[in-house]
Design a protein around this motif. Sequence first.
Motif, PDB file in Angstrom:
ATOM      1  N   THR A 323      50.448  46.857   8.206  1.00 22.21           N
ATOM      2  CA  THR A 323      51.404  46.858   7.224  1.00 22.21           C
ATOM      3  C   THR A 323      50.957  47.298   5.783  1.00 22.21           C
ATOM      4  O   THR A 323      49.809  47.424   5.698  1.00 22.21           O
ATOM      5  CB  THR A 323      52.132  45.424   7.129  1.00 22.21           C
ATOM      6  N   ASN A 324      52.106  48.044   5.045  1.00 18.49           N
ATOM      7  CA  ASN A 324      51.795  48.290   3.898  1.00 18.49           C
ATOM      8  C   ASN A 324      52.235  47.495   2.879  1.00 18.49           C
ATOM      9  O   ASN A 324      52.352  47.895   1.553  1.00 18.49           O
ATOM     10  CB  ASN A 324      52.453  49.915   3.589  1.00 18.49           C
ATOM     11  N   ARG A 325      52.631  46.356   3.410  1.00 19.43           N
ATOM     12  CA  ARG A 325      53.320  45.298   2.031  1.00 19.43           C
ATOM     13  C   ARG A 325      52.949  43.945   2.600  1.00 19.43           C
ATOM     14  O   ARG A 325      53.055  43.897   3.789  1.00 19.43           O
ATOM     15  CB  ARG A 325      54.675  45.684   1.766  1.00 19.43           C
ATOM     16  N   PHE A 326      52.843  42.949   1.854  1.00 23.93           N
ATOM     17  CA  PHE A 326      52.360  41.673   2.322  1.00 23.93           C
ATOM     18  C   PHE A 326      53.559  40.829   2.961  1.00 23.93           C
ATOM     19  O   PHE A 326      53.457  40.323   3.998  1.00 23.93           O
ATOM     20  CB  PHE A 326      51.854  40.847   0.985  1.00 23.93           C
ATOM     21  N   CYS A 327      54.749  40.884   2.425  1.00 24.55           N
ATOM     22  CA  CYS A 327      55.865  40.332   2.759  1.00 24.55           C
ATOM     23  C   CYS A 327      57.296  40.721   2.192  1.00 24.55           C
ATOM     24  O   CYS A 327      56.914  41.870   1.881  1.00 24.55           O
ATOM     25  CB  CYS A 327      55.811  38.693   2.182  1.00 24.55           C
ATOM     26  N   GLN A 328      58.265  40.041   2.718  1.00 25.89           N
ATOM     27  CA  GLN A 328      59.487  40.497   2.221  1.00 25.89           C
ATOM     28  C   GLN A 328      60.001  40.696   0.601  1.00 25.89           C
ATOM     29  O   GLN A 328      60.866  41.115   0.241  1.00 25.89           O
ATOM     30  CB  GLN A 328      60.790  39.478   3.039  1.00 25.89           C
ATOM     31  N   SER A 329      59.192  40.129  -0.109  1.00 28.43           N
ATOM     32  CA  SER A 329      59.430  39.936  -1.510  1.00 28.43           C
ATOM     33  C   SER A 329      59.299  41.327  -2.113  1.00 28.43           C
ATOM     34  O   SER A 329      60.008  41.530  -3.191  1.00 28.43           O
ATOM     35  CB  SER A 329      58.222  39.199  -2.273  1.00 28.43           C
ATOM     36  N   CYS A 330      58.494  42.522  -1.526  1.00 31.59           N
ATOM     37  CA  CYS A 330      58.613  43.698  -1.902  1.00 31.59           C
ATOM     38  C   CYS A 330      59.945  44.654  -1.552  1.00 31.59           C
ATOM     39  O   CYS A 330      59.995  45.487  -0.957  1.00 31.59           O
ATOM     40  CB  CYS A 330      57.405  44.551  -1.200  1.00 31.59           C
ATOM     41  N   GLY A 331      61.176  43.865  -1.951  1.00 33.91           N
ATOM     42  CA  GLY A 331      62.257  44.601  -1.786  1.00 33.91           C
ATOM     43  C   GLY A 331      63.055  44.492  -0.648  1.00 33.91           C
ATOM     44  O   GLY A 331      64.039  45.242  -0.441  1.00 33.91           O
TER      45      GLY A 331
END
Length: 466
Positions: A323-331
């Motif tokens: 993935t390129n982001r840790f979790c759903q907090s990124c938008g």
Amino acid sequence: MNPPPIQTDVFIIPILETFLVYAPLRRVAFFTNPAGVNLLERLRHGPIEPETTEQDEFLRFCAEIKLTGSEGDFPITTFDVAEYLPNEVTLFLTTRCNLRCVYCYADGGETPERTMTLETAKRGIDFVCQSARARGLERFGVGYHGGGEPTQNWRVLTESFAYAKELAKANGMEVYGSMATNGVLTPAKRAWIIENFAGVNLSVDGCPTVQDAQRPTPGGKGSSRAVLETMRAFDAAGFPYGVRLTVTAQSVDRLPESVAYLLEHGHPKRMQVEPVYTLGRGKAGGLAVDSQGFVEAYLEAKQIAAPTGVDFYYSAARLDVLTNRFCQSCGEGFSLTPSGLVSSCYEVPDDTVEYAERFLLGNFDEQAGQYRIDGEKLARLRDYRVEQIAWCQDCFCKWHCGGDCMYKSQHSLQEGVFAGDPRCEVTRALTLDLILERIRQSGGKVWAGNLEQASPADEPQYSLEN
């Protein structure tokens, strides 16, 4: 043989007197020596002509496991859809709490009391139901979390989920419910949870002395007995639950004992183990755990958990995730604070926490009858991808941790730029352990997750003489 150059991320990790070669997007790992490293460095820049038989064999091996060439990368996960159409809502029901955990990131029970109304909860549920329908999905989710204990706003919890079930039925859909809870529950509350939810996560830190010291009641009494009763009730009903252990400097040496205790007295499906976050009450002196000490205790506890088959993990070390982001907090996350503000992050349960303004995306417009989302904030969150974090570019974990928790990283910025965090040390050590474990499981020489494994005797040569 003249193979194509390397066109994927390849990391060289020194281990004792050898080198681990790891290509995360090709799901390949193996050991080599300095001569092999030299050839790989040359392959980064273009095709090379082998000069010896050993080099030819090594290059053939790289081609066979699809390390070279432009094709073979596994896809990375990113946003489900381009639009902001979340199909899950997390309701932060209250700041009230029946415990006073010594490290609580949200200072639960000590901040001004705020509780969510049923109307606010229903609006959030309506929104994710509509969004799920717009995406052609057949189900949506309702979760309960927050800066306090969700069951302390019991009426809104039960009535909002009853509403969600009615709404799902009216739309020919399904709804699944979940919750994070401290487990200090009455028998009636346990029974309702078992009857209605798909599963819960229990925050419990281990053996009674650890649990009682780290997660006491407001009056200073222990909570271990109540949580154990909850686990027994869940087990008796066959209800699925996970446990989350927080490790502090005071409890790190007892982590293996705590894991053994919980597995002896309960049957969780998952065990998540995390070092204490230095947020809220976690900022108190003496709580932060040394990274190396945590890793050593974690690996010892992991060996204890292994025979049980429980899913034992630390959140940022996840070898099967690209993935390129840790979790759903990124938008992509959609949570509601008690007052109805839209938060993208579980760790921003209201507008009083540090950096809240970066994660609070909007609110419900009464006049328009809809949520107003700040497009610029949403875009900034969505641009927080591991490709954009300079610190992460040379790290072999980057496609697994996705830059780790965006909220926690705000506390490690130097002049506005992320410059590493003690969690990075933990993530690298535990990810490396997972890679080595895959190699051991594949015969001890090479892990090629993109291929059917040959028997160890049939594996190609991959080491070179100096």
